[in-house]
Design a protein around this motif. Structure first.
Motif, PDB file in Angstrom:
ATOM      1  N   LEU A 154      -1.681 -25.325  20.221  1.00  0.00           N
ATOM      2  CA  LEU A 154      -0.787 -24.816  19.028  1.00  0.00           C
ATOM      3  C   LEU A 154      -0.595 -25.665  18.104  1.00  0.00           C
ATOM      4  N   ASP A 157      -4.361 -24.510  16.485  1.00  0.00           N
ATOM      5  CA  ASP A 157      -3.956 -23.270  15.590  1.00  0.00           C
ATOM      6  C   ASP A 157      -3.187 -23.388  14.003  1.00  0.00           C
ATOM      7  N   VAL A 160      -5.243 -25.064  11.529  1.00  0.00           N
ATOM      8  CA  VAL A 160      -6.459 -24.373  10.914  1.00  0.00           C
ATOM      9  C   VAL A 160      -6.043 -23.501   9.636  1.00  0.00           C
ATOM     10  N   HIS A 161      -4.855 -23.031   9.560  1.00  0.00           N
ATOM     11  CA  HIS A 161      -4.354 -22.309   8.573  1.00  0.00           C
ATOM     12  C   HIS A 161      -4.958 -23.423   7.114  1.00  0.00           C
ATOM     13  N   ASN A 195      -1.328 -21.771  -1.692  1.00  0.00           N
ATOM     14  CA  ASN A 195      -0.273 -22.137  -0.700  1.00  0.00           C
ATOM     15  C   ASN A 195       0.134 -21.502   0.073  1.00  0.00           C
ATOM     16  N   THR A 196       0.401 -22.225   1.045  1.00  0.00           N
ATOM     17  CA  THR A 196       0.165 -22.020   2.253  1.00  0.00           C
ATOM     18  C   THR A 196       1.537 -22.407   2.994  1.00  0.00           C
ATOM     19  N   GLU A 197       1.860 -21.058   3.937  1.00  0.00           N
ATOM     20  CA  GLU A 197       3.174 -21.029   5.214  1.00  0.00           C
ATOM     21  C   GLU A 197       3.341 -21.275   6.090  1.00  0.00           C
ATOM     22  N   LEU A 198       3.703 -21.437   7.145  1.00  0.00           N
ATOM     23  CA  LEU A 198       3.547 -21.138   8.473  1.00  0.00           C
ATOM     24  C   LEU A 198       4.797 -21.014   8.457  1.00  0.00           C
ATOM     25  N   MET A 199       5.411 -20.033   9.765  1.00  0.00           N
ATOM     26  CA  MET A 199       6.735 -20.376  10.301  1.00  0.00           C
ATOM     27  C   MET A 199       6.328 -19.416  12.061  1.00  0.00           C
ATOM     28  N   LEU A 200       7.169 -20.559  12.485  1.00  0.00           N
ATOM     29  CA  LEU A 200       7.588 -20.425  13.753  1.00  0.00           C
ATOM     30  C   LEU A 200       9.167 -21.251  14.768  1.00  0.00           C
ATOM     31  N   HIS A 201       8.539 -20.026  15.165  1.00  0.00           N
ATOM     32  CA  HIS A 201      10.518 -19.588  16.297  1.00  0.00           C
ATOM     33  C   HIS A 201       9.963 -20.904  17.214  1.00  0.00           C
ATOM     34  N   ASP A 203      10.976 -21.134  19.429  1.00  0.00           N
ATOM     35  CA  ASP A 203      10.909 -20.866  21.456  1.00  0.00           C
ATOM     36  C   ASP A 203       8.593 -21.309  21.545  1.00  0.00           C
ATOM     37  N   GLU A 204       7.817 -21.221  20.949  1.00  0.00           N
ATOM     38  CA  GLU A 204       6.542 -21.879  20.743  1.00  0.00           C
ATOM     39  C   GLU A 204       5.904 -22.805  21.132  1.00  0.00           C
TER      40      GLU A 204
ATOM     41  N   THR B  94      -7.970 -17.175   8.588  1.00  0.00           N
ATOM     42  CA  THR B  94      -6.905 -17.554   9.693  1.00  0.00           C
ATOM     43  C   THR B  94      -6.178 -16.701   9.846  1.00  0.00           C
ATOM     44  N   LEU B 122       3.252 -17.823  21.238  1.00  0.00           N
ATOM     45  CA  LEU B 122       3.840 -18.042  22.438  1.00  0.00           C
ATOM     46  C   LEU B 122       4.827 -17.335  22.807  1.00  0.00           C
ATOM     47  N   SER B 123       6.175 -17.068  21.604  1.00  0.00           N
ATOM     48  CA  SER B 123       7.493 -16.957  22.234  1.00  0.00           C
ATOM     49  C   SER B 123       7.501 -15.520  21.323  1.00  0.00           C
ATOM     50  N   VAL B 128       4.954 -15.839  11.989  1.00  0.00           N
ATOM     51  CA  VAL B 128       4.337 -15.817  10.113  1.00  0.00           C
ATOM     52  C   VAL B 128       3.898 -17.008   8.918  1.00  0.00           C
ATOM     53  N   VAL B 129       2.320 -16.662   9.051  1.00  0.00           N
ATOM     54  CA  VAL B 129       1.475 -17.639   7.650  1.00  0.00           C
ATOM     55  C   VAL B 129       1.409 -17.014   6.771  1.00  0.00           C
ATOM     56  N   THR B 130       2.209 -17.121   5.563  1.00  0.00           N
ATOM     57  CA  THR B 130       2.403 -16.486   4.226  1.00  0.00           C
ATOM     58  C   THR B 130       1.388 -17.510   3.041  1.00  0.00           C
ATOM     59  N   HIS B 131      -0.191 -16.947   2.117  1.00  0.00           N
ATOM     60  CA  HIS B 131      -0.444 -17.241   1.722  1.00  0.00           C
ATOM     61  C   HIS B 131      -0.483 -17.054   0.055  1.00  0.00           C
ATOM     62  N   ASP B 132      -0.490 -17.364  -0.412  1.00  0.00           N
ATOM     63  CA  ASP B 132      -0.465 -17.339  -2.032  1.00  0.00           C
ATOM     64  C   ASP B 132      -1.224 -17.870  -3.060  1.00  0.00           C
TER      65      ASP B 132
END
Lengths: 401, 284
Positions: A154, A157, A160-161, A195-201, A203-204, B94, B122-123, B128-132
């Motif tokens: 996880l 993963d 990697v972004h 700029n990169t942003e990754l959002m997870l819940h 639960d993961e 990605t 997994l949930s 959500v992945v955001t790229h600017d």
């Protein structure tokens, strides 16, 4: 010290060395009762990594061959550039190497790596070492309000972004979500790069505990080594952190080894962290499960930190005398009086999973963490609070799931 | 100015990513022109790029499930953005297994193309992945620099040999010389030639076929008047040709080149829903 690693273990050991090489330029070997600790710290002392191989990992493990003569196990520091090439071609070595013997020749100051390969070939490398105090960061993991546990896949993963060149990322946590995003120091920088942003819940994650909403910024590059080590073995990674400024630790555990990476985080310039002295204050109270011996030996460094770290965080990051590493080395040596024999018995009850914890803290080799030492403006990853706390990293009750 | 688009189909997403990857291999910066029906990646020939220019046209309906555009003004309902295709490529890389990808024009500290991908997780809640991706909006007064290139008055038009073969020939020739001569005639014959003081090498291709332009285009001389064996040639910088061939990730349905004798090499790749044109000026 003498140990023998058989075939597959050599590959694992090599991968550990690779992971460590992503962080520091020197490698510290510390043979202990509980296992061989292999450690490194980066040049700005803002990142620390330790792989502790338990005796189960080895075909044979003798930390201290001269025990009858009362000689201690010697702690060695080697240049990473000397050690890494020995384990470089991991896949090749795996096929050819039957076993690897590592021993320390004290009179000649050499660490001997001997690879017994197929077809009767033996390769022996004699590496000169520097004897030194063991390097160990003491990290109050059980005090961390926020704990995440996830499969290494996880985390792989997730990272990697982010481009490999990306230095800092900010990990934010709240009850609803976990966010990882690139960190821009100044507005202007954002214009050049993505700029990169990754959002997870939540639960993961296998385990999710948020004690305090926070956002910590640390160097992602230094974590990648641990992740690339853990992923092939499918090991879960434990992440513990507090508020901005407090270090973040990543741990990978197995029957045969335990790996820690502790990284400093940027302090939030918006507010002085009043919790700064708190870890110090709380420490003696919380480590009730540890021996008295540990507490007393811990107190000295803690006290000094509390004094200096009190309130004026900026001043402490300017390299006040307490955080001068030389001074710490002196303090460490003071605590470990010459001729003192290290107690062989562990003072802490063994937990079911972890290997016996030696009273490492009673030897206090604590090297107070990096950013407290580095100058405020110079380093991006400056401004760490001190890590001094009584407990060893393995000690944390908080991480037992 | 507003722009929102969404891709849901994974095949479309992969295809779009491949196009962006190809463009990113050709140039570090280019102009993205958005209209209601099309997207264009444009590189206009400048001295800085060695005079090379590129025009890549995509029909948006073939890629996007949703596509909304509000241009600069009612009569100029288009948006021109300067972007680094490599950023775009990296952002898409990605997101290949995303459930959906949304692209929007936003303003953060600077104007950005924000790419938001909803990834499987997994949930129950998606990741959500955001790229600017930072972009520069190109003012209307500069739009004329990025017009669609005219089909040149070519002397010969010919289908290219299999790209893989052509690429390996060009790769080897690059070791020997900096310039390559591409010549072809209306008999379906093409030669790739290099010549140095020490050595000259020629690779011959036959029976390639010539595209039947017919009455289309601005051809000045009709095919019947031109001697079918007469070669038209263009001497070009071999690196530019190699760069173009290297960038191709998918075999195009049609690959051809038009040669304006000693002036321009015009390469055209046609896929189902994408067309890519690349102009390499000839050197003396």
């Amino acid at each position: 010290m003498k140990c023998v690693i058989e075939g597959n273990g050599v590959k694992v050991f090599g991968k550990a060395v690779h992971a460590l090489s992503r962080i520091g330029n020197e490698i510290w070997l510390d043979p202990q009762e509980k296992g061989l600790a292999v450690r490194t710290v980066n040049s700005s002392q803002s990142a620390y990594a330790c792989f502790c191989f338990t005796p189960l990992f080895f075909q044979q493990y003798i930390p201290d061959p001269d025990i009858q003569n009362g000689c201690e196990a010697v702690k060695c520091m080697l240049n990473m550039k000397c050690v890494l090439p020995l384990f470089r071609c991991a896949s090749w070595k795996e096929r050819r190497v039957d076993r690897c013997e590592i021993s320390v020749n004290i009179p000649n100051s050499r660490v001997i790596f001997q690879f017994h390969c197929r077809h009767g070939i033996t390769k022996t490398y004699n590496l000169g070492y520097q004897e030194c105090e063991a390097l160990q960061a003491v990290f109050p993991a059980h005090l961390c309000p926020n704990v995440l546990m996830a499969q290494s896949k996880l985390l792989g993963d997730i990272v990697v972004h982010f481009p490999v060149s990306q230095e800092e990322v900010t990990l934010s946590i709240s009850s609803f979500k976990v966010t990882l995003k690139t960190f821009c120091e100044e507005e202007n920088n954002c214009i050049k790069g993505m700029n990169t942003e990754l959002m997870l819940h939540p639960d993961e994650f296998d385990y999710f505990q948020v004690g305090e909403d926070s956002a910590v910024t640390f160097c992602l590059k230094e974590l990648r080594g641990l992740l690339s080590f853990a992923e092939p073995y499918g090991l879960p990674v434990n992440c513990q952190f507090g508020v901005a400024g407090q270090p973040v630790s990543f741990t990978v555990k197995d029957m045969t080894l335990e790996a820690h990476v502790v990284l400093s985080t940027l302090t939030d310039p918006n507010h002085e962290s009043p919790s700064q002295p708190a870890p110090g204050d709380d420490c003696p109270v919380n480590v009730t499960n540890t021996s008295t011996a540990e507490i007393t030996t811990c107190e000295s460094p803690m006290e000094t930190e509390v004094c200096v770290a009190d309130g004026e965080h900026v001043a402490s990051s300017q390299g006040s005398e307490v955080f001068n590493p030389d001074l710490h080395m002196r303090k460490m040596i003071q605590l470990h009086a010459p001729g003192e024999i290290l107690p062989k018995l562990s003072l802490i009850p063994e937990s079911a999973l972890t290997t016996p914890v030696t009273p490492a803290t009673s030897k206090i080799r604590s090297l107070l963490f990096g950013a407290v030492y580095s100058d405020g403006g110079k380093d991006k990853t400056a401004d760490l609070p001190s890590l001094a706390c009584a407990s060893d990293t393995e000690d944390d009750g908080g991480t037992e799931e | 100015m507003k722009f929102r688009a969404k891709i849901i189909d994974v095949g479309c997403l992969n295809h779009f990513t491949r196009v962006v990857n190809t463009v990113s291999r050709l140039t570090k910066a280019c102009v993205l022109r958005l209209t209601c029906d099309h997207l264009y990646f444009v590189l206009s020939g400048r001295v800085a790029t060695g005079g090379v220019s590129m025009w890549c046209e995509l029909s948006q309906v073939n890629f996007f499930d949703e596509f909304q555009l509000e241009g600069v003004s009612a009569d100029a309902n288009e948006i021109f953005l300067e972007v680094a295709p490599e950023n775009f490529s990296r952002a898409l890389k990605t997101a290949q297994n995303a459930k959906s990808v949304k692209i929007k024009l936003t303003k953060k500290t600077c104007p950005c193309l924000t790419l938001a991908a909803e990834l499987p997780s997994l949930s129950s809640v998606s990741r959500v992945v955001t790229h600017d991706i930072p972009v520069d909006v190109i003012p209307r007064r500069l739009w004329h620099d990025f017009r669609e290139p005219q089909m040149p008055d070519f002397d010969v038009s010919i289908y290219l040999p299999p790209l893989k073969t052509m690429k390996s020939v060009v790769d080897r020739m690059k070791n020997l010389s900096n310039y390559l001569v591409l010549e072809a005639n209306l008999n379906g014959e093409m030669n790739l030639k290099i010549e140095t003081d020490l050595v000259s090498v020629t690779t011959h291709f036959k029976e390639l076929g010539n595209p039947p332009w017919g009455d289309d285009g601005s051809q000045s001389s009709s095919p019947t008047h031109r001697d079918p064996d007469l070669m038209a040639e263009a001497r070009v910088d071999i690196k530019k040709l190699q760069q173009f061939l290297m960038g191709q990730q998918v075999n195009p349905s049609k690959a051809m080149c038009n040669i304006v004798h000693r002036r321009i090499l015009h390469l055209i790749f046609l896929h189902e829903d994408v067309s890519l044109q690349y102009f390499i000026p000839a050197v003396v």
